[in-house]
Structures are given as structure tokens and as C-alpha cells.
Write an enzyme that holds these catalytic residues in place. Sequence first.
Site, PDB file in Angstrom:
ATOM      1  N   GLY A  24       0.787  -1.214   0.000  1.00  0.00           N
ATOM      2  CA  GLY A  24       0.000   0.000   0.000  1.00  0.00           C
ATOM      3  C   GLY A  24       0.821   1.267   0.000  1.00  0.00           C
TER       4      GLY A  24
ATOM      5  N   GLY B  67       4.433   1.282  -0.756  1.00  0.00           N
ATOM      6  CA  GLY B  67       5.607   1.294  -1.605  1.00  0.00           C
ATOM      7  C   GLY B  67       5.843  -0.030  -2.293  1.00  0.00           C
TER       8      GLY B  67
ATOM      9  CE  LYS C 161       6.990  -0.723   2.818  1.00  0.00           C
ATOM     10  NZ  LYS C 161       6.337  -1.101   4.097  1.00  0.00           N
TER      11      LYS C 161
ATOM     12  CG  ASP D  27      -2.056  -2.196   9.615  1.00  0.00           C
ATOM     13  OD1 ASP D  27      -3.205  -2.670   9.636  1.00  0.00           O
ATOM     14  OD2 ASP D  27      -1.441  -1.958   8.569  1.00  0.00           O
TER      15      ASP D  27
END
Length: 482
Positions: free
Chosen positions: A19, A21, A38, A133
Site C-alpha cells: 500500500g 511502496g 522498500k 496494524d
Amino acid sequence: MIGQTVGNYRITGRLGQGGMGTVYLAEHPGFGRRAAVKLLRPELTRQPQSVQRFFNEARAANAVGHPGIVDVLDMGTLPDGTPYIVMEHLAGESLAARLRRNGRLPPAEAVDVALQAAAALGAAHGKGIVHRDLKPDNLFLIPDVQQPGHERLKILDFGIAKLEHQAEPGAVHTETGTLMGTPLYMSPEQCRGAREVDHRTDIYALGVILYQMLVGAPPFVSEGQGELIHLHISAPPPPPRARNPELTPELEAVVLQMLAKAPDDRQPNMAVLHHLLMAAIGRRGVAPATEPGREGPTAPPPGHQMPLQTTLAGSASALELGKPTRPRRRPWLLAAGTALVVAVAGAVALQLNRTPEPPAPVEPRAAAPAFVPTPAVTPPPPRMVNVSFTSQPAGARVVRVRDGAVLGTTPLQQEWQAERGAEPVRLEKDGYRTEEVVVPLDRGGHFSFPLSKLGRPRPAPKPRPSRPEPAPPPKPREPTPI
């Protein structure tokens, strides 16, 4: 990007895209070590809040320094302004891929994953870092090189982690009412958009993941995000044993406590959760810690023999575990040992020739009182009330006023937990006027609305017929003159 150099690593391939990278495979030219690079998506580099969250992942992982959290090797910005993070390369699969392939996991395997996650998250919470998350995509399973046949867990993606002790200039703070996380695994306080979200939100998310590993599906599933948020806030989770009878009541109780709506009703920290999970599957040797992040020692794997702890130091333990290593004899040590044995033998002979004294009487010890465990008290289930909404025409959205959560569309019937007070609700439908109602939470009720189209005046209420006024009394006639 293939062939370019990022930091000290050369890009050799592409691993995937997320979402925030794109992740590339890279290799250090000098050492040959592989890494994952990343890069933040180009459209997000112009948003300071996105850049801050991107670098939060590196700061959080580096601050914890736990083997259960992915190692971050480097971070920085490319000449064109693109932020990057260099992480260790993991060879394995995500928990999401494992669940897609197997459906659900054996209880022992599922609990082992949860135990490793609890240990790593407890270390993060001890540093004031809340993940916020957690989901199967962020839990990665790799082979354990130290224990063949076992797997180790790595937690990824601290991009939206809450760093309680962050004090860098320009730090970005979450505004009240902003939803952060993945709806399938968000805690009730996250669904409400609460700003004060602490480490117990990770306990709830881990409970959803453990439920999914044991059952094969999350406790709450819905096509609409608003309905899913409503389920997290107010609907009780289905008992796991109703979907998987192989589970024990002890394990089910731990999972349901993790999924409690109020943070105070969950386990207070990951150390206590770790202890309860160990007890639920019959392992011993773990004591709960007194503060978040302080984890007790994990139980040894089956078949592993722990050394015996005695007051004789290592000698008794060596006799129990196997033959000790025989030391090399030295002549001078042998002579000294012989002299010592002769001296001890003489002293023993003198003691044997003495008249022994009668031993002093030993008072009997009082028997210790028997331990009587306190029976567990099961709280009664909450009282529920029926609430239903209908509209003419149907298909209106039922929205809770205090947080804007969409509860569903009419006709809608739900069970709400009985409480004191009232809940303002409004009905919305495109092209029609919005209607509002206050639902009493102590008794619920049925509410029906005739919706009026926009652009048309509301129908005026019909005037009630007024009563006719009484006629005035007749005036008296004047006498006629004669």
C-alpha cells in the site's frame, strides 16, 4: 530500478508491491548479503505525513531490537527525493498465504504463532511502541535454523505504529476520528477513531488473528466497511468452539478475553497473555510479568531435558544428565588427595570411639493448610434489546450520529447491548431528506420513516376543524310604547 544502487545495496529484482511502496530484492556487492529494499510510492513522497509513517517503520523496529521483529539495516533518501528502507531478506511465507492454503491451523501451531507474536509485541510495548496494524500479511514465518523443523515469526510493517516517546521535530500526530488500520482486525477503539489507543489494541488484533487461525475465518466478516465496524464495536464474537469443536474451553476463554470490547476487560499486557496461552495448552514454566514488555522464559520444546537445579551446584546435575568429563590426573594432586583421605579417616575413627549423645527431640511441624482454589466467576451475558428501522422507500442508510458509523440499510434489525441513555441515529438516502431519531438504549424499539424527496415541500399537516363559536345571546327586546 534493476541494477541501481540504494545505499550500499544493488537492486537485483522485484519482490512485490504494497500500500505504501514497492519492495525490491538487493545484494551487498562486498559481502553478498541479500536484503529487501522498500521504496515509498512516488505520489506519497509529497505528503509529509506519509513520509513520516514510512520512516516510523525503521525507527520502531530499530528501537525494539527483538529477534521477532524484522531487522532494519539502513534508511535514507535517494537523490530524486524517494525515501527508502533496507531490511533483512526473509525466505518464507506470510501467515496470510499459509491460511489461504490451509484454511485453519492445528491448535498447537496456531498458539505457537500467537506466543511468538506476543513475545515480540511485548518487547515493543515495553519501548512505548504500539503496532496498530496487526494482520496475517504482517506476520512472516521463516525456517528456524537453530531448531530444524520449527519456524520463527517475524513481525513486519510498523508504518502506522504509535511511538509514544517520539519527540522528533515535525512529528505527525493522529487526529481524533481518523481510522488507522485494517477493518477486519481493528479494535473497537480504533473503529471509533479514538485518539488514545494503547497497547491493548494489539491484544485485540492478535485475538482476531488467533481466532482466524483456530477457526478458519475472522470472527466478523461483512461486505460493507460500516457494518464491519459496527460488528467490532457492539456485536459479541461467535464462540470459537461452535466452529471448531476440537478447541478446549481454556483456549476459547483466552481468545474471547482478547476480543473483549472494553480494553480494561482484555489481558492487561502481552506477558499475561503469554502466560495464559501457555497454561491453556498445558505448558508450564512461565510466570506473568508485572509490566508490559517484560516476558517470562518460554517453555522448552517437547523432549528437551532441563538441568536439575540443586544445592550441589553442577555435580548432581552432571550425574543426572550423563557422564561427566574425566579430568586428567596429576601426580601432586593424587598425593595431596591421599593425605587428605588419611586425615579424614583418622578424624572419623576418633568420633566413632566417643559415646554418642542422645538426639534432641524434634517438635512436629504444623501441617500447612490445604490450598483451596477460588472458583472462577463467569460474568452474566449482557442484556440485549431489539432495534429495527424501516423506511419508505427502503434502502436508506442508518448512520450513528456520534461517530458517523454506517450500521446498515433499511429494512434493518439488530440487537444492541442494553445501556443507560440514548443513541441518536439518522437515516440518509440520496435524493431524500435526512430523518433523525433518538433510540432509547434501555428498551430499543421499532422506528419507521416516510422519506420526503428533496425539492418537494414537506406535506403540511392537515388543519384540525375548529369548533364553531357559540352564538351570542339575543338582546332583550325593548317594550313597545302604547
